[in-house]
Design a protein around this motif. Structure first.
Motif, mmCIF file in Angstrom:
data_model
loop_
_atom_site.group_PDB
_atom_site.id
_atom_site.type_symbol
_atom_site.label_atom_id
_atom_site.label_comp_id
_atom_site.label_asym_id
_atom_site.label_seq_id
_atom_site.Cartn_x
_atom_site.Cartn_y
_atom_site.Cartn_z
ATOM 1 N N ASN A 76 3.773 11.203 2.556
ATOM 2 C CA ASN A 76 4.009 11.133 3.992
ATOM 3 C C ASN A 76 5.491 11.376 4.247
ATOM 4 O O ASN A 76 6.336 10.882 3.500
ATOM 5 C CB ASN A 76 3.621 9.760 4.540
ATOM 6 C CG ASN A 76 2.134 9.537 4.525
ATOM 7 O OD1 ASN A 76 1.347 10.466 4.404
ATOM 8 N ND2 ASN A 76 1.736 8.288 4.642
ATOM 9 N N HIS A 78 -0.959 11.480 2.045
ATOM 10 C CA HIS A 78 -2.077 12.022 2.805
ATOM 11 C C HIS A 78 -2.529 13.317 2.130
ATOM 12 O O HIS A 78 -1.898 13.777 1.176
ATOM 13 C CB HIS A 78 -1.703 12.244 4.276
ATOM 14 C CG HIS A 78 -0.633 13.259 4.510
ATOM 15 N ND1 HIS A 78 0.711 12.991 4.325
ATOM 16 C CD2 HIS A 78 -0.693 14.552 4.901
ATOM 17 C CE1 HIS A 78 1.421 14.073 4.615
ATOM 18 N NE2 HIS A 78 0.587 15.037 4.959
ATOM 19 N N ILE A 120 -6.703 8.579 -1.989
ATOM 20 C CA ILE A 120 -5.959 8.678 -0.732
ATOM 21 C C ILE A 120 -6.931 8.613 0.446
ATOM 22 O O ILE A 120 -6.705 7.891 1.421
ATOM 23 C CB ILE A 120 -5.125 9.969 -0.669
ATOM 24 C CG1 ILE A 120 -4.010 9.935 -1.713
ATOM 25 C CG2 ILE A 120 -4.555 10.182 0.736
ATOM 26 C CD1 ILE A 120 -3.312 11.268 -1.906
ATOM 27 N N GLU A 121 -8.036 9.354 0.353
ATOM 28 C CA GLU A 121 -9.021 9.370 1.436
ATOM 29 C C GLU A 121 -9.684 8.003 1.613
ATOM 30 O O GLU A 121 -10.123 7.662 2.712
ATOM 31 C CB GLU A 121 -10.071 10.444 1.165
ATOM 32 C CG GLU A 121 -9.504 11.844 1.289
ATOM 33 C CD GLU A 121 -10.466 12.945 0.927
ATOM 34 O OE1 GLU A 121 -10.238 14.078 1.398
ATOM 35 O OE2 GLU A 121 -11.427 12.706 0.164
ATOM 36 N N GLN A 122 -9.734 7.206 0.548
ATOM 37 C CA GLN A 122 -10.273 5.847 0.635
ATOM 38 C C GLN A 122 -9.199 4.848 1.087
ATOM 39 O O GLN A 122 -9.436 3.645 1.103
ATOM 40 C CB GLN A 122 -10.827 5.415 -0.732
ATOM 41 C CG GLN A 122 -12.040 6.185 -1.155
ATOM 42 C CD GLN A 122 -12.455 5.895 -2.597
ATOM 43 O OE1 GLN A 122 -11.663 5.418 -3.411
ATOM 44 N NE2 GLN A 122 -13.692 6.200 -2.916
ATOM 45 N N GLU A 123 -8.025 5.373 1.431
ATOM 46 C CA GLU A 123 -6.897 4.597 1.949
ATOM 47 C C GLU A 123 -6.300 3.648 0.919
ATOM 48 O O GLU A 123 -5.735 2.610 1.261
ATOM 49 C CB GLU A 123 -7.289 3.868 3.236
ATOM 50 C CG GLU A 123 -7.726 4.835 4.329
ATOM 51 C CD GLU A 123 -8.122 4.150 5.621
ATOM 52 O OE1 GLU A 123 -8.027 2.907 5.727
ATOM 53 O OE2 GLU A 123 -8.524 4.878 6.540
ATOM 54 N N ASN A 124 -6.369 4.028 -0.369
ATOM 55 C CA ASN A 124 -5.756 3.226 -1.427
ATOM 56 C C ASN A 124 -4.271 3.532 -1.603
ATOM 57 O O ASN A 124 -3.569 2.762 -2.265
ATOM 58 C CB ASN A 124 -6.480 3.463 -2.755
ATOM 59 C CG ASN A 124 -7.887 2.900 -2.745
ATOM 60 O OD1 ASN A 124 -8.124 1.829 -2.205
ATOM 61 N ND2 ASN A 124 -8.814 3.617 -3.322
ATOM 62 N N TYR A 125 -3.809 4.649 -1.048
ATOM 63 C CA TYR A 125 -2.400 5.049 -1.158
ATOM 64 C C TYR A 125 -1.893 5.406 0.240
ATOM 65 O O TYR A 125 -1.847 6.575 0.622
ATOM 66 C CB TYR A 125 -2.251 6.231 -2.120
ATOM 67 C CG TYR A 125 -2.486 5.846 -3.561
ATOM 68 C CD1 TYR A 125 -1.441 5.338 -4.329
ATOM 69 C CD2 TYR A 125 -3.737 5.978 -4.146
ATOM 70 C CE1 TYR A 125 -1.648 4.967 -5.649
ATOM 71 C CE2 TYR A 125 -3.949 5.608 -5.466
ATOM 72 C CZ TYR A 125 -2.899 5.113 -6.205
ATOM 73 O OH TYR A 125 -3.107 4.737 -7.519
ATOM 74 N N PRO A 126 -1.478 4.411 1.044
ATOM 75 C CA PRO A 126 -1.086 4.669 2.433
ATOM 76 C C PRO A 126 0.174 5.512 2.591
ATOM 77 O O PRO A 126 0.419 6.023 3.682
ATOM 78 C CB PRO A 126 -0.885 3.260 3.010
ATOM 79 C CG PRO A 126 -0.618 2.392 1.822
ATOM 80 C CD PRO A 126 -1.389 2.998 0.683
#
Length: 68
Positions: free
Chosen positions: A58, A45, A36-42
């Motif tokens: 989200n 959060h 998530i922090e690597q933005e692989n799961y937008p």
């Protein structure tokens, strides 16, 4: 549509193991948080809950795609 499913919880109810329903990948909480922090799961959060990084959906008004 729900993309992640919780497949294991601790005795206190904290989500512990997750499955990506698209790829079939099984992840620990720490692995999922990192992705998530690597933005692989937008659609997700990270919140700090009781000092532990915790993945959460989200908000979007749809309870059907919440983690749980």
């Amino acid at each position: 549509m729900k993309k992640i499913n919780v497949i294991e919880e601790t005795s206190t109810g904290r989500n512990k193991t997750f499955k990506d329903l698209t790829t079939g990948t099984i992840m620990t909480r720490a692995q999922f948080v990192k992705k998530i922090e690597q933005e692989n799961y937008p659609d997700y959060h990270v919140r700090l809950i009781d000092g532990i990084k915790t993945p959460v959906s989200n908000p979007n008004g749809n309870d059907k795609d919440n983690l749980g």
